[in-house]
Design an enzyme around this catalytic site. Structure first.
Site, mmCIF file in Angstrom:
data_model
loop_
_atom_site.group_PDB
_atom_site.id
_atom_site.type_symbol
_atom_site.label_atom_id
_atom_site.label_comp_id
_atom_site.label_asym_id
_atom_site.label_seq_id
_atom_site.Cartn_x
_atom_site.Cartn_y
_atom_site.Cartn_z
ATOM 1 N N THR A 183 29.094 8.069 49.301
ATOM 2 C CA THR A 183 27.883 8.630 48.704
ATOM 3 C C THR A 183 26.693 7.721 48.951
ATOM 4 O OG1 THR A 183 29.106 9.678 46.924
ATOM 5 C CG2 THR A 183 26.820 9.122 46.447
ATOM 6 N N ARG A 211 35.488 21.520 42.678
ATOM 7 C CA ARG A 211 35.360 20.215 42.007
ATOM 8 C C ARG A 211 33.930 19.673 42.180
ATOM 9 N NH1 ARG A 211 33.950 14.682 43.625
ATOM 10 N NH2 ARG A 211 35.035 13.267 42.235
ATOM 11 N N VAL A 212 33.376 19.181 41.093
ATOM 12 C CA VAL A 212 32.061 18.548 41.125
ATOM 13 C C VAL A 212 32.242 17.108 40.642
ATOM 14 C CG1 VAL A 212 29.789 18.526 39.991
ATOM 15 C CG2 VAL A 212 30.739 20.681 40.843
ATOM 16 N N GLY A 213 31.611 16.187 41.330
ATOM 17 C CA GLY A 213 31.747 14.776 40.951
ATOM 18 C C GLY A 213 30.597 14.307 40.064
HETATM 19 N N1 ASP Z 1 31.069 9.690 43.642
HETATM 20 C C1 ASP Z 1 31.390 10.706 44.600
HETATM 21 C C2 ASP Z 1 32.214 11.768 43.961
HETATM 22 O O1 ASP Z 1 33.097 11.467 43.196
HETATM 23 C C3 ASP Z 1 32.112 10.227 45.797
HETATM 24 C C4 ASP Z 1 31.793 8.877 46.317
HETATM 25 O O2 ASP Z 1 30.881 8.185 45.916
HETATM 26 O O3 ASP Z 1 32.510 8.487 47.196
HETATM 27 O O4 ASP Z 1 32.004 12.919 44.263
#
Ligand code: ASP
Length: 324
Positions: A183, A211-213
């Site tokens: 990210t 799915r939402v992060g």
């Molecule tokens: N934080 C992001 C998520 O969980 C993924 C990431 O930072 O790698 O969607």
């Protein structure tokens, strides 16, 4: 008598507390602001910083800078965890999450958005063109199209091939890498001392459809308070949502922690909440309104890029807590 002595003591201590706090804030208030400044997650933050730094030096706002900087990474098909070319979910759909926030606590976000190369720009439109903070899925797509964004295929040949390979085993294990591609989160302070932040991702690779992060969740993946500073997160989003981590980092700073201490505290909290074992990767960068900054993670491997008048755009290794 005893009662009044106690009362007197209580009042004196309270009084002292107020005086101490006032002195501290006066001291902090006189601090020079390090501006402009831009800091971004991972090695690809360096490329994003380049764009934002140029804009900040030209006197553009931090809000413009944090949007334009991360768009470079969103549009790069080689950045496999953001925007175009991002890893799909386990059903083969590239679904994107993004958020943006400014010094006045204005914010916008999109989640589970498909077919749009620059979700951060849609998040900004949500912030500026709607009375809402967050749009998701089909609604977010419809809004983006109405706003003139182009509908494209985000699944590149490379990502499709990798996904097909993954399908051979289809082991459902959302992967969060501790390497240098994840990210992108960015925090910036402009010449007027205003702070803004952005965060954009294709989320955990091969996640469940829908799915939402943390990245589009204000307070989890990103939080800015113009009076204090800001924080942005990367890593397994479920951990950040559970701990409201970006907001908590800003709160730690409100109560006197410097950005590094604030990141450390939330990293420790995540480790504690996981019982210290098999802790997923979670990583943060934070900046206070004076331009002091810090970065920390659970595991080794997290880097961030920082650029100020004193520091040429540089990648730094963040402090980490666990060695296994
Ligand atoms: N934080 C992001 C998520 O969980 C993924 C990431 O930072 O790698 O969607």
């Amino acid at each position: 008598m005893e009662q009044s002595r106690k009362e007197f003591f209580k009042k004196s201590v309270l009084g002292l507390g107020v005086i101490t706090a006032a002195c501290e804030s006066a001291a902090k208030g006189s601090q020079q602001i390090q501006k402009p400044l831009v800091i971004s997650t991972w090695d690809h933050g360096k490329l994003a910083n380049e764009v934002s730094w140029k804009m900040l030096k030209e006197g553009k706002s931090s809000l413009d800078a944090v949007e334009a900087g991360v768009m470079i990474v969103e549009s790069d098909p080689e950045a496999r965890t953001v925007g175009l070319g991002g890893y799909p979910d386990r059903d083969g759909f590239v679904t994107l999450d993004a958020s943006i926030m400014d010094h006045d606590s204005r914010c916008g976000s999109v989640a589970f958005l498909q077919h749009i190369e620059n979700p951060i720009a849609v998040a900004r439109k949500v912030m500026e063109e709607t009375p809402h903070v967050m749009l998701v899925g089909e609604g977010a797509l419809q809004f983006a199209l109405e706003q003139g964004f182009e509908k494209i295929n985000l699944l590149t040949e490379k990502s499709k091939k990798d996904w097909e390979k993954w399908l051979e085993k289809s082991k459902y294990e959302p992967v969060i890498n501790i390497e240098n591609h994840d990210t992108i989160g960015m925090l910036a302070i402009d010449n007027d001392g205003r702070i803004s932040g952005s965060c954009t991702t294709s989320g955990a690779s091969y996640k469940m459809h829908g799915r939402v992060g943390d990245s589009p969740i204000i307070g989890a993946g990103l939080f800015i308070d113009g009076e204090i500073g800001g924080a942005v997160a990367t890593g397994l989003g479920e951990e950040m949502i559970r701990t409201a981590s970006a907001a908590m980092i800003v709160e730690q700073m409100r109560h006197g922690a410097d950005p590094q201490e604030a990141c450390d505290e939330i990293v420790d909290r995540i480790i504690r909440k996981n019982g210290g074992k098999d802790v997923p990767q979670a990583a943060f960068i934070a900046v206070d309104k004076y331009g002091n900054y810090g970065g920390g993670s659970v595991h080794k491997g997290f880097t961030y890029a920082i650029c100020t008048n004193e520091i040429e755009n540089t990648i730094k290794k963040a402090k980490f807590k666990l060695t296994s």
